[in-house]
Motif scaffolding. Sequence first.
Motif: not given
Length: 150
Positions: A67-83
Motif C-alpha cells: 500500500p505505501e508504494k501504491a495508493f497509501g494506507q487507509h486514513n480514518p481522517n479521510n472519512v467524513q460524516t454529513f447530514k
Amino acid sequence: MNELPVDKGTRVKLHFALKFPDGEVIDSTFEKEPASLEIGDDNLPENFEAYLMGMKAGDRDSFQVPPEKAFGQHNPNNVQTFKRHEFSPDMVLEPGVMISFADARQSELPGVVSRVEGDEVEVDFNHPLAGRTLTFEVEIIDVEPAGPAH
C-alpha cells in the motif's frame, strides 16, 4: 529489438495489469492496445514507474506492490460524516455510491458513501485502493528515447 533500458527520458510501450493478490483484475491492457507513456509524465504514479526502471523490450515481470508504494494506507481522517439534508433530496445515498465534491480549491474530490444511518451519511474520501497490496504485471514492448512527438 532495441536494448535501451527504461529510464528517465524514455518513451515506453507496454502492457500492464493491476490485480488484487487473489488474481481479480482491476485494470489491464493485455487484451487491448498497449499503453504508451513517457517516464516522468505522471501517466503512471512514480512508485509504479520505479518498478519499470532498467527493464528492456521483451521483458515481462510481476511485482507485489505494498500500500505505501501504491495508493497509501487507509486514513480514518479521510472519512467524513454529513447530514442527510446537506444533499439534494432526490440523491440516492447508499453504501458504495460515489459522490463528487469540490474541495477548498474547487478541485473535484470523489468520495464513496460508506454508511447511511438516520440523518447521518458517512463518506470515505480515501482512494478506493488505499490499504491494498496490489500485483503489478508488466510486459515491455518497446523502449525509445523520448524526443519531441513526431
